[in-house]
Design an enzyme around this catalytic site. Structure first.
Site, PDB file in Angstrom:
ATOM      1  N   HIS A 200       0.816  -1.226   0.000  1.00 49.22           N
ATOM      2  CA  HIS A 200       0.000   0.000   0.000  1.00 49.22           C
ATOM      3  C   HIS A 200       0.844   1.268   0.000  1.00 49.22           C
ATOM      4  O   HIS A 200       0.400   2.298   0.483  1.00 49.22           O
ATOM      5  CB  HIS A 200      -0.901   0.048   1.235  1.00 49.22           C
ATOM      6  CG  HIS A 200      -1.896  -1.055   1.321  1.00 49.22           C
ATOM      7  ND1 HIS A 200      -2.958  -1.181   0.465  1.00 49.22           N
ATOM      8  CD2 HIS A 200      -2.004  -2.090   2.197  1.00 49.22           C
ATOM      9  CE1 HIS A 200      -3.678  -2.246   0.820  1.00 49.22           C
ATOM     10  NE2 HIS A 200      -3.118  -2.818   1.863  1.00 49.22           N
ATOM     11  N   ARG A 244     -10.249  -5.721   9.084  1.00 50.37           N
ATOM     12  CA  ARG A 244      -9.412  -5.446   7.913  1.00 50.37           C
ATOM     13  C   ARG A 244      -7.929  -5.441   8.299  1.00 50.37           C
ATOM     14  O   ARG A 244      -7.087  -5.999   7.609  1.00 50.37           O
ATOM     15  CB  ARG A 244      -9.843  -4.108   7.294  1.00 50.37           C
ATOM     16  CG  ARG A 244      -9.139  -3.710   6.010  1.00 50.37           C
ATOM     17  CD  ARG A 244      -9.451  -4.594   4.838  1.00 50.37           C
ATOM     18  NE  ARG A 244      -8.375  -5.543   4.598  1.00 50.37           N
ATOM     19  CZ  ARG A 244      -8.388  -6.473   3.651  1.00 50.37           C
ATOM     20  NH1 ARG A 244      -9.412  -6.608   2.843  1.00 50.37           N
ATOM     21  NH2 ARG A 244      -7.382  -7.295   3.501  1.00 50.37           N
ATOM     22  N   CYS A 248      -5.044  -8.030   6.991  1.00 48.87           N
ATOM     23  CA  CYS A 248      -3.841  -7.582   6.277  1.00 48.87           C
ATOM     24  C   CYS A 248      -2.580  -8.049   6.997  1.00 48.87           C
ATOM     25  O   CYS A 248      -1.598  -8.401   6.344  1.00 48.87           O
ATOM     26  CB  CYS A 248      -3.866  -6.073   6.059  1.00 48.87           C
ATOM     27  SG  CYS A 248      -4.797  -5.604   4.558  1.00 48.87           S
TER      28      CYS A 248
END
Lengths: 287, 205
Positions: A200, A244, A248
């Site tokens: 990311h 989430r 991850c």
């Protein structure tokens, strides 16, 4: 209501379709592959999902969970008669409107920065008599159960719909938490040497067909907020920001972060404060 | 790093006593201490994974841009740790390689101990022409063997790159599959074949 039910049933059918497709390797006619610049490909599931998300979002399946959360917030009483009306989400006891987009923030009563999920669980334990160890046993929803705290989070989040994200960065602890979060974001470790930034940290990346937001940039950091909590198409339950982060870290090949831990609050503070000023659209839908 | 930069800036400006006091705090160390407290062993993903090794520490401290001399020295260390197959054969079965490249399994807390993992290659790379669902973190490897040939040197490079990508590029985003024990010798051979075997669809016209 009738209309809602029919949409939800359609959603259930779609869900089943996704589940089946997910099990089968996708065999599609190959577009001409180029060695140099890979063309941006979207698989059938993604395209279908995106079409469907628009239809669904008009009707918003998250509302069922919102309603349940609202009921708990407004009517449930703890063993000594306390209720969530005493819960201060940062804007005063019982104030829900706009609170979700202003967390994580520093809470003087605990001397800590807390993200929304952590604060809400804190209040449910303190006022409604929920046991923290029970909540920790099943922190996230699965197809057999969406825990009460997830419904309350969905309700609180919905009360910030279409509001601007305004995560405070005034108290020294809020600033410190942001900076620690940024360090965690960039920290490579584990057998694959991954950090959050590996997936990311730059523009226009994908894992398979899933777009990876560059969470260092305000315009994309919003995706740490947007659509969360999210209604999972492939299961029919709500998932939160904490879920989430947990998933991850799993993909990052890290060990598991404790639920509601400082590290997760720090990461959420970093990402959400980076997204300050952008509009949160409320609980959403996730694939 | 940041503390050092601030010191230099501050020497030039004066009006920054407070900023300096803030920056001198080592947030990196605080972050590491926090993670050591918060992360717990689950399944095969043991708690000690949050400890950085020497290479990770260098990349972390320099935002993936270590000084050239240090990078070269550490790349050499990584290179020396690559174990090539004793029989000298570096190409296996490209079909098995394709399956491995497809599989995103391995090393997470939901993977079982003792079950061989996959290569995750399609998560980051375009490889075979038939697979349209591929990631873009790494460059396209389509036509890799066609473009590079499959001489012993190229085979050695491909094997080494998969075994330890950091030997060639210290702070690469690509995992060190052999070094980490994520792929075995014979699995790496199959992946080399996927990239270099003239029969592999990667190298078809």
């Amino acid at each position: 209501m009738k209309q809602r039910l029919s949409t939800l049933m359609a959603a259930a059918v779609m869900t089943a379709a996704f589940a089946v497709q997910a099990q089968q390797p996708m065999k599609k006619a190959p577009p001409p592959a180029k060695a140099a610049a890979p063309a941006k490909a979207k698989d059938g599931i993604t395209a279908e999902f995106e079409k469907f998300r628009e239809v669904l979002e008009e009707d918003n399946p998250a509302e069922l969970f919102e309603a349940k959360g609202e009921d708990i917030w407004k009517h449930k009483k703890g063993p000594d008669g306390a209720s969530m009306a005493q819960c201060d989400l940062g804007l005063g006891a019982g104030v829900v409107k706009g609170a979700y987009v202003q967390m994580p923030r520093y809470f003087a009563d605990v001397g800590q920065v807390m993200d929304a999920e952590r604060r809400i669980v804190h209040c449910m334990v303190k006022y409604l008599g929920y046991k923290e160890e029970d909540i920790r046993k099943q922190p996230f929803s699965n197809d057999s159960k969406t825990p009460d705290h997830v419904s309350v989070i969905t309700y609180v989040a919905a009360q910030s719909r279409n509001m601007k994200i305004a995560v405070p960065q005034k108290h020294p602890k809020e600033i410190e938490t942001f900076r620690i979060g940024r360090e965690i974001f960039d920290y490579r470790a584990g057998p694959y040497d991954f950090s959050c930034a590996t997936c990311h940290g730059s523009d226009g990346m994908r894992i398979r067909t899933q777009d990876l937001p560059n969470l260092r940039k305000p315009a994309e950091a919003i995706r740490a907020y947007q659509g969360w909590p999210g209604y999972r198409m492939t299961g029919g339950f709500m998932l939160t920001q904490q879920w989430r982060m947990n998933d991850c870290f799993r993909q990052q090949r890290f060990p598991e972060p404790a639920y509601l831990s400082d590290s997760i609050t720090a990461l959420l503070t970093y990402m959400t404060a980076t997204a300050n000023g952008q509009v949160y659209k409320g609980p959403g839908i996730k694939r | 790093m940041t503390a050092m930069k601030t010191t230099i800036l501050c020497a030039a400006t004066l009006a920054c006593g407070a900023a300096l006091a803030e920056e001198v705090r080592d947030y990196r160390a605080e972050a590491i201490a926090m993670m050591k407290r918060d992360f717990k062993t689950r399944g095969i993903a043991t708690a000690d994974r949050v400890h950085e090794d020497g290479l990770q520490a260098i990349c972390n401290r320099t935002s993936d841009h270590p000084p050239k001399a240090i990078a070269e020295r550490l790349e050499r260390d990584q290179m020396e740790s690559i174990k090539y197959p004793p029989d000298g054969k570096l190409m296996g079965d490209w079909k098995a390689g394709e399956k491995l490249a497809q599989s995103g399994r391995g090393m997470t807390w939901s993977d079982k101990a003792g079950v061989p993992g996959g290569g995750n290659c399609y998560n980051c790379h375009q490889i075979g022409p038939q697979e349209t669902s591929f990631g873009t973190i790494g460059p396209s490897l389509y036509q890799f063997g066609k473009l590079r040939g499959n001489t012993p040197d190229v085979q050695k490079y491909a094997y080494g790159k998969i075994y330890n990508a950091k030997a060639f590029n210290l702070c690469s985003a690509m995992p060190r599959f052999g070094h980490a024990g994520a792929l075995t010798e014979s699995q790496i051979k199959d992946l080399v074949a996927l990239l270099l075997d003239p029969q592999s669809p990667v190298n078809s016209k």
